[in-house]
Design an enzyme around this catalytic site. Structure first.
Site, PDB file in Angstrom:
ATOM      1  N   ARG A  48       5.370  12.991  -0.638  1.00 13.90           N
ATOM      2  CA  ARG A  48       5.954  11.675  -0.895  1.00 13.90           C
ATOM      3  C   ARG A  48       7.452  11.683  -0.551  1.00 13.90           C
ATOM      4  NH1 ARG A  48       4.524   6.406  -1.809  1.00 13.90           N
ATOM      5  NH2 ARG A  48       5.408   5.497  -3.688  1.00 13.90           N
ATOM      6  N   THR A  57      -0.818   1.056   4.551  1.00 14.49           N
ATOM      7  CA  THR A  57      -0.940   2.495   4.375  1.00 14.49           C
ATOM      8  C   THR A  57      -2.174   2.879   5.136  1.00 14.49           C
ATOM      9  OG1 THR A  57       0.193   2.359   2.278  1.00 14.49           O
ATOM     10  CG2 THR A  57      -1.369   4.174   2.500  1.00 14.49           C
ATOM     11  N   ASP A 109       8.939   0.944  -3.748  1.00 11.97           N
ATOM     12  CA  ASP A 109       7.952   1.342  -4.765  1.00 11.97           C
ATOM     13  C   ASP A 109       8.600   1.698  -6.099  1.00 11.97           C
ATOM     14  OD1 ASP A 109       5.577   0.857  -3.527  1.00 11.97           O
ATOM     15  OD2 ASP A 109       5.193   2.905  -2.902  1.00 11.97           O
TER      16      ASP A 109
HETATM   17  O1  DON Z   1       2.505   4.463  -2.484  1.00 10.66           O
HETATM   18  C1  DON Z   1       2.062   3.347  -2.682  1.00 10.66           C
HETATM   19  O2  DON Z   1       1.354   3.055  -3.619  1.00 10.66           O
HETATM   20  C2  DON Z   1       2.353   2.258  -1.666  1.00 10.66           C
HETATM   21  N1  DON Z   1       3.558   2.577  -0.954  1.00 10.66           N
HETATM   22  C3  DON Z   1       1.182   2.125  -0.761  1.00 10.66           C
HETATM   23  C4  DON Z   1       1.335   1.016   0.223  1.00 10.66           C
HETATM   24  C5  DON Z   1       0.071   0.522   0.760  1.00 10.66           C
HETATM   25  O3  DON Z   1      -0.987   0.962   0.437  1.00 10.66           O
HETATM   26  C6  DON Z   1       0.180  -0.609   1.692  1.00 10.66           C
HETATM   27  N2  DON Z   1      -1.090  -0.990   2.189  1.00 10.66           N
HETATM   28  N3  DON Z   1      -1.583  -2.027   2.257  1.00 10.66           N
END
Ligand code: DON
Length: 567
Positions: A105, A378, A420
Site C-alpha cells: 500500500r 482498482t 482514502d
Molecule cells: O484501497 C481502497 O479501498 C480504494 N483505494 C480502492 C479503490 C477502488 O477500488 C476503485 N475502484 N472502483
C-alpha cells in the site's frame, strides 16, 4: 527531424506490423468462463491474462505469474494497473503450509499533515486529495513485486517484466472501453501533467488504436535491470521528484528510498465448512468480510433465498454495522491500534446484531460502532498454478487513472491514494466513506483500504480465489459471491455475474445495480424503511474455483473487458 518525431512517425507507419507481436489478435475475445486442468489466470484485460498464462506455461509459479500480470496491467490497463500505486497480495500454497499477506500500500509522504486538505475555514477541498501531485502517496507496487518475486518466485526478475516492456515498447490495440475512458479524461490529464502523456491524443481515441508507451518501456527496463532501485532511486526517482517540484507535490527522494512493503499476518478464519484467508489492516476488507459472514451466521440465509427481501435486509443490516466499525476503529496498524481481535471475535460480532429487527430497517444515525475496550478504479487478478498454489491480488491507483499525473519522461501514472484517508472527521471521501482519528492523515502512514483479496479453502485445499475493485463496495461484493455459491447454491458464473447491492452505514441507503431487486422485493424493502439508490455497475470480480472434478474454473466479470485463460 527530431529523433522523437521520427520514432513516432515510424511507429505510426509500421503500427499494423506490430499485430504480429501482440499476444492476442484484435479485436480481443473476452473469455468469461474457462475450465482447465492445470493453471488458471483471470484479470481485467485479455493481454494481461495471456502474459500470466505464458509465465505459468514457462514453468513460473503463481507468484511469478502475478508479478508479470501486475507489470503487464500497468501497461495495458492504465486506469488501475500500475507501478505508481499500490496493492495487496494474498498467497496460499496448495496445502496451506505457506500463507502470506503482502502489503504494498502507498504511504503518506513524510511532509504530509493531518489538515493538509482543509481550507482556512476548515472545510475539505476534495480536489486536492483527488487530482495532481498533492494527492499522491509514495508508490508501493515496485517494492511489493520485488519482495514477492525475490522471496517466492521461480523465474528471473527480468523474465517476469519482459512481457510488460514489450507491450509498452511495441504498443497494443486499445478496447472500446479503454478508448472511452481515455477520452473522458483528456482534460484532467492535460490539467495535471507537465508534459502531454501517451494517453492524450489530439483526436479522440477509438477501439483498435495503438497505444505505444516508450517512456514507460524505459522505466520498466530500469526496473528490470536494477530491481527496486530502478524505481526508488536513480533516473526514475529523479523524474518523480522533478514532477513533484514542478507541480507542488510532497514526495521526496527520502520518501522513495524509505518505502518498504510489509509482510503482514494474513487474517484467517473458519466459516461453516470454509477456511478464509484474506487481508488484515491497513485494509478494512478482511475484517469487514469476517464480520459480515459472522453476523449472518445464525440466520437461515439459504432458506430465505437469493435476493429475497429477508436475505437482502439481513445482509444490509450486517453491512450497516460492519461499516460503522470501519469508520471508528480501522486504520493503519502501524499508527493506530486496530482492535482486530475483538472486531473479529464471534461473540462481539453476534452482539452487534442484538438490535436487528427482521422487519424494520435500522437508522444509521442510531447505529454506532461497537464499544471496544481492547486497546471506481482498482483491479483484481486471481492466479492458480500447476501445483495448486493460489495468488489473489488487488491493486490500485485509487480511482480511474489515479491523480491523472503522469511522471514526465517516465510514462507512468501516480496514484491519488491520499483520498482514502479521512481528511476531516465525519466528512466523506470519494467513496462516501467517513472516518475519524484512526484513519487521519499522518506522515508515513498508510490510508485505510477496502481491498479484499481473498482465498477460500475447503478441506485444506484452495477452493475459491476472488476479489474485485469498487472502493468501499469491495468487501460486500466478495461477501455476496461467497454466499451466492455457498448458501444460495449458485455456480461461480452465476455468482459473479449476479447483480450486486451494498450498504456502508453512511449514507443511510442501499446502493444497488439496476435490476438487482424484483419490483416486489424493492417495494417490501422500502416499506421496511430502506431507501434504495440505483447506480452503475458495482465491481469487476475475477474469480477461480476448484470444481468437484478437480478442474479449475476461471470466471471473469461481465462488467468489463475482463478475461479468463487456462491451460
Ligand atoms: O484501497 C481502497 O479501498 C480504494 N483505494 C480502492 C479503490 C477502488 O477500488 C476503485 N475502484 N472502483
Amino acid at each position: 527531424m527530431k529523433k522523437t518525431t521520427l520514432s513516432i512517425l515510424l511507429a505510426f507507419l509500421f503500427a499494423p506490423l506490430f499485430c504480429q507481436a501482440q499476444l492476442v489478435p484484435f479485436p480481443y475475445t473476452f473469455q468469461k468462463e474457462v475450465v482447465s486442468d492445470t493453471g488458471m489466470v483471470v484479470t481485467a484485460h485479455p493481454l494481461a491474462t495471456k502474459v500470466g498464462l505464458e509465465i505459468l506455461k514457462k514453468g513460473g509459479n503463481a507468484i511469478d505469474a502475478a508479478v508479470a500480470i501486475q507489470f503487464a496491467l500497468a501497461v495495458v490497463f492504465p486506469e488501475a494497473g500500475n507501478i505508481g500505486g499500490g496493492g495487496f497480495m494474498i498467497f496460499r500454497d496448495a496445502k496451506g503450509k505457506k500463507v502470506l499477506a503482502l502489503d504494498y500500500r502507498e504511504k503518506a509522504p513524510a511532509a504530509a499533515k493531518e489538515k493538509m486538505y482543509l481550507d482556512s475555514m476548515g472545510n475539505v477541498m476534495p480536489n486536492k486529495s483527488r487530482y495532481g501531485t498533492l494527492s499522491c502517496g509514495v508508490p508501493g507496487t515496485v517494492d511489493g513485486m520485488w519482495q514477492a518475486q525475490f522471496y517466492n518466485g521461480r523465474l528471473t526478475w527480468a523474465q517476469v517484466i519482459n512481457p510488460a516492456i514489450e507491450l509498452a515498447d511495441k504498443g497494443f490495440q486499445i478496447t472500446e472501453q479503454e478508448a472511452q475512458n481515455l477520452n473522458a479524461e483528456k482534460l484532467t490529464f492535460a490539467r495535471n501533467c507537465s508534459l502531454s502523456p501517451a494517453f492524450v491524443k489530439y483526436d479522440n481515441w477509438k477501439a483498435g488504436d495503438w497505444l505505444i508507451q516508450k517512456d514507460l518501456a524505459e522505466t520498466l527496463r530500469r526496473i528490470a535491470g536494477d530491481g527496486r532501485e530502478g524505481f526508488y532511486s536513480g533516473p526514475t526517482a529523479a523524474l518523480i521528484i522533478k514532477e513533484m517540484e514542478r507541480k507542488g507535490g510532497l514526495i521526496t527522494l527520502e520518501d522513495l528510498k524509505a518505502y518498504k512493503s510489509e509482510w503482514r499476518t494474513p487474517l484467517e478464519f473458519d466459516w461453516k465448512d470454509l477456511h478464509i484467508t484474506t487481508m488484515p489492516p491497513p485494509s478494512s476488507g478482511g475484517i469487514i468480510l469476517r464480520q459480515l459472514l459472522g453476523m449472518v451466521d445464525d440466520y437461515p440465509l439459504k432458506s430465505y433465498g437469493f435476493h429475497s427481501t429477508a436475505a437482502v435486509h439481513l445482509m444490509v443490516e450486517a453491512e450497516r454495522r460492519a461499516y460503522a466499525d470501519r469508520a471508528t476503529h480501522m486504520g493503519d496498524p502501524d499508527f493506530w491500534k486496530v482492535p482486530v481481535k475483538t472486531l473479529t471475535d464471534s461473540v462481539y460480532i453476534k452482539a452487534r446484531m442484538v438490535d436487528f429487527k427482521p422487519d424494520t430497517a435500522s437508522n444509521s444515525s442510531k447505529v454506532f460502532a461497537g464499544g471496544i475496550k481492547e486497546s471506481e478504479e482498482t483491479t483484481h487478478f486471481s492466479v492458480v498454478d500447476r501445483d495448486g498454489n493460489a495468488v489473489s491480488v488487488t491493486t490500485t491507483l485509487n480511482d480511474s487513472y489515479g491523480s491523472r499525473t503522469v511522471v514526465a519522461g517516465a510514462g507512468f501514472i501516480l496514484n491519488n491514494e491520499m483520498d482514502d484517508f479521512s481528511a476531516k472527521p465525519g466528512v466523506a471521501n470519494m467513496y462516501g466513506a467517513v472516518g475519524g482519528k484512526a484513519n487521519a492523515i499522518a506522515p508515513n502512514k498508510r490510508p485505510l483500504s477496502s481491498m479484499t483479496p481473498t482465498i477460500v479453502s475447503k478441506a485444506g485445499k484452495n477452493w475459491l480465489i476472488l476479489g474485485t475493485p469498487g472502493g468501499t463496495t469491495i468487501p460486500t461484493s466478495v461477501f455476496q459471491v461467497i454466499v451466492n455459491v455457498s448458501e444460495f447454491g449458485q455456480t461461480l458464473p452465476e455468482a459473479v455475474q449476479a447483480k450486486r447491492f451494498h450498504h456502508q452505514w453512511k449514507p443511510n441507503q442501499i446502493s444497488a445495480e439496476e435490476g438487482c431487486f424484483s419490483e416486489e422485493v424493492a417495494a417490501k424493502l422500502e416499506r421496511m424503511g430502506h431507501t434504495i439508490h440505483y447506480r452503475e455497475s458495482i465491481g469487476r470480480m475475477e474469480a477461480i474455483m476448484r470444481l468437484p472434478n478437480g478442474k479449475w474454473q476461471g470466471v471473469a466479470d461481465g462488467r468489463g473487458d475482463d478475461s479468463a485463460g487456462g491451460y
